[in-house]
Design a protein around this motif. Structure first.
Motif, short mmCIF file in Angstrom:
data_model
loop_
_atom_site.label_atom_id
_atom_site.label_comp_id
_atom_site.label_asym_id
_atom_site.label_seq_id
_atom_site.Cartn_x
_atom_site.Cartn_y
_atom_site.Cartn_z
N LEU A 22 0.83 -1.21 0.00
CA LEU A 22 0.00 0.00 0.00
C LEU A 22 0.86 1.26 0.00
N LEU A 23 0.32 2.34 -0.53
CA LEU A 23 1.01 3.64 -0.49
C LEU A 23 0.64 4.34 0.80
N SER A 24 1.62 4.58 1.67
CA SER A 24 1.35 5.17 2.98
C SER A 24 0.85 6.60 2.88
N SER A 25 1.16 7.29 1.78
CA SER A 25 0.75 8.68 1.62
C SER A 25 -0.68 8.84 1.12
N ARG A 26 -1.31 7.72 0.77
CA ARG A 26 -2.68 7.77 0.26
C ARG A 26 -3.65 7.19 1.29
N THR A 27 -4.86 7.70 1.27
CA THR A 27 -5.91 7.16 2.13
C THR A 27 -6.33 5.79 1.62
N VAL A 28 -7.19 5.16 2.39
CA VAL A 28 -7.74 3.87 1.97
C VAL A 28 -8.41 4.02 0.59
N ARG A 29 -9.24 5.05 0.46
CA ARG A 29 -9.91 5.28 -0.82
C ARG A 29 -8.88 5.53 -1.93
N GLY A 30 -7.87 6.31 -1.62
CA GLY A 30 -6.85 6.63 -2.61
C GLY A 30 -6.10 5.41 -3.09
N ASN A 31 -5.81 4.48 -2.19
CA ASN A 31 -5.14 3.26 -2.58
C ASN A 31 -6.00 2.41 -3.50
N VAL A 32 -7.30 2.37 -3.22
CA VAL A 32 -8.20 1.59 -4.07
C VAL A 32 -8.35 2.26 -5.43
N GLU A 33 -8.46 3.58 -5.44
CA GLU A 33 -8.63 4.30 -6.70
C GLU A 33 -7.41 4.22 -7.59
N LEU A 34 -6.23 3.97 -6.99
CA LEU A 34 -5.01 3.94 -7.78
C LEU A 34 -5.09 2.96 -8.94
N ALA A 35 -5.68 1.79 -8.69
CA ALA A 35 -5.79 0.78 -9.75
C ALA A 35 -6.62 1.28 -10.91
N LEU A 36 -7.56 2.19 -10.63
CA LEU A 36 -8.42 2.73 -11.68
C LEU A 36 -7.77 3.94 -12.37
N GLU A 37 -6.98 4.69 -11.63
CA GLU A 37 -6.23 5.80 -12.23
C GLU A 37 -5.31 5.30 -13.33
#
Length: 331
Positions: free
Chosen positions: A93-108
């Protein structure tokens, strides 16, 4: 759904050459949970990483959902990987991102717009039980919650296949159970095909429909669990129902009886003792629910030799039970 055909992979050259996979073939059916079990260094991680070509095999072919993955170029492979989710042992996981941000990363990464990313992340977080943690950061969560984020991220792009690389090995037993239950729920509700690797037979018992044993880069045994249970000499079946060593002070005929399905509820031992007028000693027993079926193994000692117990053993086999003689002459 996943077809691995004669895949080999080596690392290094000369004296440093290591064979990680040696002519491996596997077939994973659509919608099933397939476990690959083996000790450290057996080739498990290399095998699962070849399915999405994080490790490209030296030879052999891999087909996922009808596409020959090993024949794809870089651009086609990037598209194909969208249909193959992966859960890692150490979360990644990316520590600088929120839970939502980590999940959204795959879609970005695949170009989904912000509004759609947010909606999809909310849906997946609810599925994995983290809807109230969307704005938290990984450092604020437990190991089990971090792994749930990893699972949510792997599901974001709506894959048809989910790969699990030792996803529970860093978790405590209770958290492991909850993660395995989540994987089974995802498998059932989303119709996902799951290929997981593990060194723990308890994981195979809990969620797998089929399994393979890998040793030294080769598949030693594979099949559906309900069939392996009734296969004489199956090593996976023995590992599913461990009974330990035979006590040194036994003097009669020691047999292992394996049963599954409706046979689990029958008073087999009592009937055996009455019908053949023999005293039966129970040396060990274990019962589990395997792939949704109740199954188990019982170790008995019968007085006398296998020859004198031939009628009793034949009676048990005639009832559809798998009977293996552990001591004495084969019968």
């Amino acid at each position: 759904m996943i077809s691995i055909s004669h895949v080999s992979k080596t690392f290094g050259v000369g004296d440093r050459r290591t064979v990680a996979l040696d002519d491996v073939s596997l077939e994973v059916g659509r919608g099933e949970i397939f476990g690959v079990v083996g000790q450290s260094g057996a080739g498990k991680s290399t095998l699962i990483r070849t399915v999405n070509l994080l490790e490209r095999p030296d030879s052999g072919e891999i087909t996922v959902d009808g596409r020959l993955i090993t024949s794809l170029g870089d651009r086609e492979l990037r598209i194909a990987r969208q249909g193959i989710g992966m859960i890692f042992q150490h979360f990644n996981l990316l520590s600088s991102r929120t839970v939502r941000g980590n999940v959204e990363l795959a879609l970005e990464v695949v170009g989904v717009d912000g509004r759609e990313r947010r909606i999809r992340a909310g849906e997946i977080l609810e599925l994995v039980g983290l809807e109230g943690k969307a704005d938290a950061y990984p450092a604020q969560l437990s190991g089990g919650q971090k792994q749930r984020i990893g699972i949510a991220r792997s599901l974001a792009a709506r894959p048809s296949v989910l790969l699990s690389d030792e996803a529970t090995s860093a978790l405590d037993p209770e958290t492991t159970r909850s993660i395995l239950e989540l994987l089974r729920t995802i498998n059932r509700e989303l119709g996902l095909t799951v290929l997981l690797i593990t060194h723990e037979m308890d994981v195979v018992k809990s969620v797998c429909d089929s399994a393979a044993l890998i040793e030294g880069g080769r598949i030693a045994e594979q099949g559906r669990l309900v069939e392996l249970i009734s296969t004489p000499g199956s090593r996976l079946a023995r590992e599913l129902f461990p009974l330990g060593v035979v006590p040194a002070n036994t003097s009669g005929t020691v047999i292992d009886i394996t049963f599954s399905g409706g046979l689990a509820d029958r008073p087999v031992i009592a009937q055996l003792s009455r019908t053949h007028a023999i005293d039966v000693s129970i040396l060990g027993a274990t019962i589990e629910t395997i792939a949704g079926n109740q199954a188990g193994r019982t170790r008995l000692e019968l007085p006398g030799t296998p020859a004198t117990n031939a009628a009793a053993i034949a009676d048990l086999r005639g009832q559809g039970l798998l009977v293996e003689i552990v001591t004495g002459d084969a019968a």
